[in-house]
Scaffold this motif. Structure first.
Motif, PDB file in Angstrom:
ATOM      1  N   UNK A  52       2.214   3.931   0.813  1.00 13.41           N
ATOM      2  CA  UNK A  52       1.035   4.167   1.033  1.00 13.41           C
ATOM      3  C   UNK A  52       0.772   3.822   2.632  1.00 13.41           C
ATOM      4  N   UNK A  53       1.137   3.147   3.142  1.00 14.93           N
ATOM      5  CA  UNK A  53       1.056   2.377   4.530  1.00 14.93           C
ATOM      6  C   UNK A  53       1.844   3.562   5.602  1.00 14.93           C
ATOM      7  N   UNK A  54       2.827   4.333   4.826  1.00 12.91           N
ATOM      8  CA  UNK A  54       3.223   5.163   5.626  1.00 12.91           C
ATOM      9  C   UNK A  54       2.089   6.167   6.200  1.00 12.91           C
ATOM     10  N   UNK A  55       0.984   6.504   5.440  1.00 15.81           N
ATOM     11  CA  UNK A  55       0.033   7.246   5.336  1.00 15.81           C
ATOM     12  C   UNK A  55      -1.280   6.782   6.047  1.00 15.81           C
ATOM     13  N   UNK A  56      -1.520   5.468   5.529  1.00  9.70           N
ATOM     14  CA  UNK A  56      -2.721   5.049   5.802  1.00  9.70           C
ATOM     15  C   UNK A  56      -2.506   3.535   6.624  1.00  9.70           C
ATOM     16  N   UNK A  57      -1.507   3.312   7.387  1.00  8.36           N
ATOM     17  CA  UNK A  57      -1.261   1.776   7.611  1.00  8.36           C
ATOM     18  C   UNK A  57      -1.928   1.746   9.103  1.00  8.36           C
ATOM     19  N   UNK A  58      -2.201   2.564  10.078  1.00  4.25           N
ATOM     20  CA  UNK A  58      -3.159   2.479  10.995  1.00  4.25           C
ATOM     21  C   UNK A  58      -4.329   2.265  11.175  1.00  4.25           C
ATOM     22  N   UNK A  59      -5.123   1.424  11.711  1.00  2.19           N
ATOM     23  CA  UNK A  59      -6.482   1.156  11.912  1.00  2.19           C
ATOM     24  C   UNK A  59      -7.088   2.654  12.018  1.00  2.19           C
ATOM     25  N   UNK A  60      -6.688   3.389  12.970  1.00  2.00           N
ATOM     26  CA  UNK A  60      -7.281   4.856  13.453  1.00  2.00           C
ATOM     27  C   UNK A  60      -6.860   5.570  12.380  1.00  2.00           C
ATOM     28  N   UNK A  61      -6.282   5.463  11.494  1.00  2.28           N
ATOM     29  CA  UNK A  61      -5.703   6.194  10.209  1.00  2.28           C
ATOM     30  C   UNK A  61      -5.862   7.842  10.373  1.00  2.28           C
ATOM     31  N   UNK A  62      -4.943   8.492  11.083  1.00  3.50           N
ATOM     32  CA  UNK A  62      -5.064   9.953  11.211  1.00  3.50           C
ATOM     33  C   UNK A  62      -4.678  10.462   9.988  1.00  3.50           C
ATOM     34  N   UNK A  63      -4.350   9.847   8.819  1.00  2.00           N
ATOM     35  CA  UNK A  63      -4.026  10.668   7.609  1.00  2.00           C
ATOM     36  C   UNK A  63      -5.417   9.906   6.883  1.00  2.00           C
ATOM     37  N   UNK A  64      -6.215  10.469   6.946  1.00  2.00           N
ATOM     38  CA  UNK A  64      -7.617  10.317   6.160  1.00  2.00           C
ATOM     39  C   UNK A  64      -7.365  10.059   4.578  1.00  2.00           C
ATOM     40  N   UNK A  65      -7.083  10.905   3.875  1.00  2.00           N
ATOM     41  CA  UNK A  65      -7.095  10.738   2.679  1.00  2.00           C
ATOM     42  C   UNK A  65      -5.424  11.132   2.099  1.00  2.00           C
ATOM     43  N   UNK A  66      -5.214  10.588   0.724  1.00  2.00           N
ATOM     44  CA  UNK A  66      -3.957  10.334   0.266  1.00  2.00           C
ATOM     45  C   UNK A  66      -4.276  10.969  -1.246  1.00  2.00           C
ATOM     46  N   UNK A  67      -3.259  11.554  -1.714  1.00  2.00           N
ATOM     47  CA  UNK A  67      -3.228  12.034  -3.119  1.00  2.00           C
ATOM     48  C   UNK A  67      -2.033  11.285  -3.755  1.00  2.00           C
ATOM     49  N   UNK A  68      -2.408  10.881  -5.150  1.00  2.00           N
ATOM     50  CA  UNK A  68      -1.237  10.152  -5.850  1.00  2.00           C
ATOM     51  C   UNK A  68      -1.148  10.970  -7.273  1.00  2.00           C
ATOM     52  N   UNK A  69      -0.105  10.590  -7.920  1.00  2.00           N
ATOM     53  CA  UNK A  69      -0.054  11.245  -9.174  1.00  2.00           C
ATOM     54  C   UNK A  69      -0.887  10.627 -10.367  1.00  2.00           C
ATOM     55  N   UNK A  70      -1.601  11.613 -11.205  1.00  2.00           N
ATOM     56  CA  UNK A  70      -2.597  10.934 -12.100  1.00  2.00           C
ATOM     57  C   UNK A  70      -2.158   9.886 -13.109  1.00  2.00           C
ATOM     58  N   UNK A  71      -0.765   9.919 -13.519  1.00  2.00           N
ATOM     59  CA  UNK A  71      -0.283   8.811 -14.295  1.00  2.00           C
ATOM     60  C   UNK A  71      -0.133   7.584 -13.585  1.00  2.00           C
ATOM     61  N   UNK A  72      -0.168   7.435 -12.268  1.00  2.00           N
ATOM     62  CA  UNK A  72       0.253   6.306 -11.505  1.00  2.00           C
ATOM     63  C   UNK A  72      -1.179   5.916 -10.997  1.00  2.00           C
ATOM     64  N   UNK A  74      -3.893   4.041 -11.550  1.00  2.00           N
ATOM     65  CA  UNK A  74      -4.326   2.656 -11.791  1.00  2.00           C
ATOM     66  C   UNK A  74      -3.199   1.696 -10.879  1.00  2.00           C
ATOM     67  N   UNK A  75      -1.995   2.013 -11.188  1.00  2.00           N
ATOM     68  CA  UNK A  75      -0.930   1.122 -10.373  1.00  2.00           C
ATOM     69  C   UNK A  75      -1.077   1.207  -8.973  1.00  2.00           C
ATOM     70  N   UNK A  76      -1.382   2.642  -8.395  1.00  2.00           N
ATOM     71  CA  UNK A  76      -1.316   2.795  -7.007  1.00  2.00           C
ATOM     72  C   UNK A  76      -2.713   2.232  -6.439  1.00  2.00           C
ATOM     73  N   UNK A  77      -3.818   2.315  -7.168  1.00  2.00           N
ATOM     74  CA  UNK A  77      -4.962   1.847  -6.665  1.00  2.00           C
ATOM     75  C   UNK A  77      -5.012   0.290  -6.416  1.00  2.00           C
ATOM     76  N   UNK A  78      -4.274  -0.425  -6.758  1.00  2.00           N
ATOM     77  CA  UNK A  78      -4.107  -1.880  -6.458  1.00  2.00           C
ATOM     78  C   UNK A  78      -3.557  -1.980  -4.995  1.00  2.00           C
ATOM     79  N   UNK A  79      -2.676  -1.001  -4.717  1.00  5.45           N
ATOM     80  CA  UNK A  79      -2.332  -1.237  -3.157  1.00  5.45           C
ATOM     81  C   UNK A  79      -3.150  -0.424  -2.020  1.00  5.45           C
ATOM     82  N   UNK A  80      -3.550   0.637  -2.600  1.00  3.46           N
ATOM     83  CA  UNK A  80      -4.375   1.726  -1.426  1.00  3.46           C
ATOM     84  C   UNK A  80      -5.231   2.456  -2.251  1.00  3.46           C
ATOM     85  N   UNK A  81      -6.394   3.003  -1.619  1.00  4.75           N
ATOM     86  CA  UNK A  81      -7.339   3.908  -2.329  1.00  4.75           C
ATOM     87  C   UNK A  81      -6.751   5.187  -2.441  1.00  4.75           C
TER      88      UNK A  81
END
Length: 121
Positions: A52-72, A74-81
């Motif tokens: 997730x940091x690869x997409x969301x790591x910088x404070x200016x976050x040029x990568x505003x939204x991130x999609x993850x796989x439905x089955x994952x 809950x687990x992903x949300x522990x680390x990133x929105x």
């Protein structure tokens, strides 16, 4: 792509490179939605902070939204929105109604559907 075939690669270095290349090709300084379509079996979900940091790591976050796989989700949300999820949904594929759609509604996650014409049926 590798040898004319689609390859899965969710390594942080690869995602950073793909994001930068997308920004260059789009001639913009941000990407409204950057989607990862398939899990990478070589990058375990236990490592979402790096993924997730690869997409969301910088404070200016040029990568505003991130999609993850439905089955994952809950687990992903522990680390990133999670801002959006993509799933098949049509008259014949309605599994999302009993799991993903209520989950997305409860957690204020946008839903993008594909296959709405059920491959022409």
């Amino acid at each position: 792509m590798a040898d004319g075939k689609v390859r899965r690669n969710s390594s942080p270095a690869h995602i950073r490179n793909e994001v930068e290349e997308s920004l260059r090709r789009l001639r913009t300084d941000h990407i409204d939605l950057y989607q990862v379509h398939w899990p990478d079996p070589l990058v375990p979900i236990q490592r979402p902070p790096k993924r997730s940091r690869a997409c969301c790591r910088r404070k200016d976050s040029r990568h505003r939204l991130f999609q993850v796989f439905p089955a994952q989700m809950d687990e992903f949300r522990q680390a990133a929105p999670i801002h959006a999820v993509q799933l098949p949904y049509n008259l014949f594929e309605r599994q999302a109604e009993s799991g993903i759609l209520p989950y997305a509604r409860q957690h204020n996650i946008a839903v993008l559907c594909y296959g709405t014409c059920a491959e022409g049926f």
